[in-house]
Scaffold this motif. Structure first.
Motif, mmCIF file in Angstrom:
data_model
loop_
_atom_site.group_PDB
_atom_site.id
_atom_site.type_symbol
_atom_site.label_atom_id
_atom_site.label_comp_id
_atom_site.label_asym_id
_atom_site.label_seq_id
_atom_site.Cartn_x
_atom_site.Cartn_y
_atom_site.Cartn_z
ATOM 1 N N MET A 15 0.827 -1.211 0.000
ATOM 2 C CA MET A 15 0.000 0.000 0.000
ATOM 3 C C MET A 15 0.859 1.258 0.000
ATOM 4 O O MET A 15 0.507 2.260 -0.631
ATOM 5 N N LEU A 19 0.702 4.174 -2.703
ATOM 6 C CA LEU A 19 0.587 5.587 -2.361
ATOM 7 C C LEU A 19 1.749 6.393 -2.934
ATOM 8 O O LEU A 19 1.577 7.528 -3.389
ATOM 9 N N CYS A 208 -6.700 3.272 2.093
ATOM 10 C CA CYS A 208 -5.532 2.468 2.479
ATOM 11 C C CYS A 208 -5.568 2.127 3.968
ATOM 12 O O CYS A 208 -5.238 0.997 4.363
#
Length: 327
Positions: A15, A19, A208
């Motif tokens: 994640m 990002l 997230c």
């Protein structure tokens, strides 16, 4: 010590990479937006300056022609009061820096002032000679000035000329105000774009976080519980409570299979212990169980200053019973 990189760390790393990619794309987009903003501002400046320059030239030319028409009769009769009135009326324009009326020899006739200090004297500014020699309408530029020149005609006869000087510094300040207003509007537009970009980024961060929490709760936590139970079973603790999961996914199948396995291992351990520590004929504890119990009690008493008494009971002639009936 080997660094542990577990499932939770891997999911968080994935994640974080996602990002990072999104942030990189966002930074590229913001950089491109800033570049487009600078290019747009440059093009806008050039366009505004071109429009202002065209407007100033047309304004100087039209104002000079209009003055020449209005000054025809006053110049023919040399009516200085009427000439001064016309010049003062047109000097009210903020762009007009000065207006000068001259005769055929280039001598000053009127400059709009009351005293006309330079009356009858030749004009000495750098553009004067070109203006006097011009037979038609013309526009000249000098540092900070843009002048429009037109001949004053009475019929087909030229009786003089008029020059109008526009203040380029004032026009530049006006352009700068327009540029500042344009910059403020572009900054406001960029701010709105940034807010619209920040909103999906905040939503992405929230997603997230929720995904990380969901992975922790539904995947990492059950696997850690199973790992802790497996370590307890490995250490000989078979009192692990069986978890009857209602989940219908693969993790639920794994939890139920692990529960059945732990029960089977505990049951086999009890069977092995019963066979190892009890007598098959009588069901009583055997010599091995007695020795382990004695060693355990001796270990507990070691260093405590306490004593242990052991009572040994013997049955006479019991060997014959074993020999005839079996151990």
């Amino acid at each position: 010590m080997r660094l542990r990189f577990g499932l939770q760390a891997r999911s968080l790393a994935a994640m974080a990479m996602m990002l990072g990619v999104v942030l990189l794309v966002l930074v590229v987009l913001m950089g491109r937006q800033q570049q487009m903003r600078d290019e747009t501002e440059t093009i806008g400046r050039e366009g505004v300056r071109s429009l202002i320059d065209t407007y100033l030239r047309d304004h100087a030319r039209s104002l000079a022609v209009q003055l020449a028409e209005n000054l025809a009769n006053p110049m023919y009769y040399r009516d200085l009061d009427a000439i001064g009135t016309v010049l003062r009326d047109n000097s009210r324009d903020d762009l007009v820096k000065w207006i000068r009326v001259y005769d055929l020899e280039g001598r000053l006739v009127h400059d709009g002032s009351v005293e006309i200090a330079g009356f009858g004297q030749p004009m000495t500014d750098p553009l004067a000679a070109e203006a006097v020699a011009s037979q038609g309408v013309s526009v000249q530029t000098a540092p900070g000035l843009l002048t429009g020149t037109a001949p004053v005609m009475v019929g087909s006869e030229r009786v003089g000329g008029v020059r109008v000087a526009l203040d380029l510094d004032f026009a530049d300040s006006y352009a700068q105000r327009n540029f500042a207003e344009l910059r403020e509007r572009m900054d406001a537009l960029s701010g709105r774009h940034l807010r619209w970009l920040a909103l999906p980024m905040a939503l992405l961060g929230l997603v997230c976080f929720l995904v990380a929490w969901y992975v922790q709760r539904t995947l990492v936590k059950p696997i850690r519980s199973l790992a802790d139970a497996a370590r307890r079973i490995e250490a000989g603790d078979y009192s692990v409570e069986r978890v009857d999961s209602r989940r219908t996914d693969e993790v639920g199948d794994l939890i139920r299979a692990f529960g059945r396995m732990s029960e089977s291992v505990a049951r086999h351990d009890r069977e092995v212990r019963r066979m190892a520590y009890t007598d098959a004929l009588t069901g009583l504890t055997n010599r091995l169980a007695f020795r382990e119990s004695l060693d355990h009690r001796l270990m507990l008493l070691r260093g405590s200053g306490r004593q242990l008494a052991l009572l040994f009971a013997d049955i006479d002639d019991f060997k014959r019973v074993n020999d005839t009936l079996g151990h």
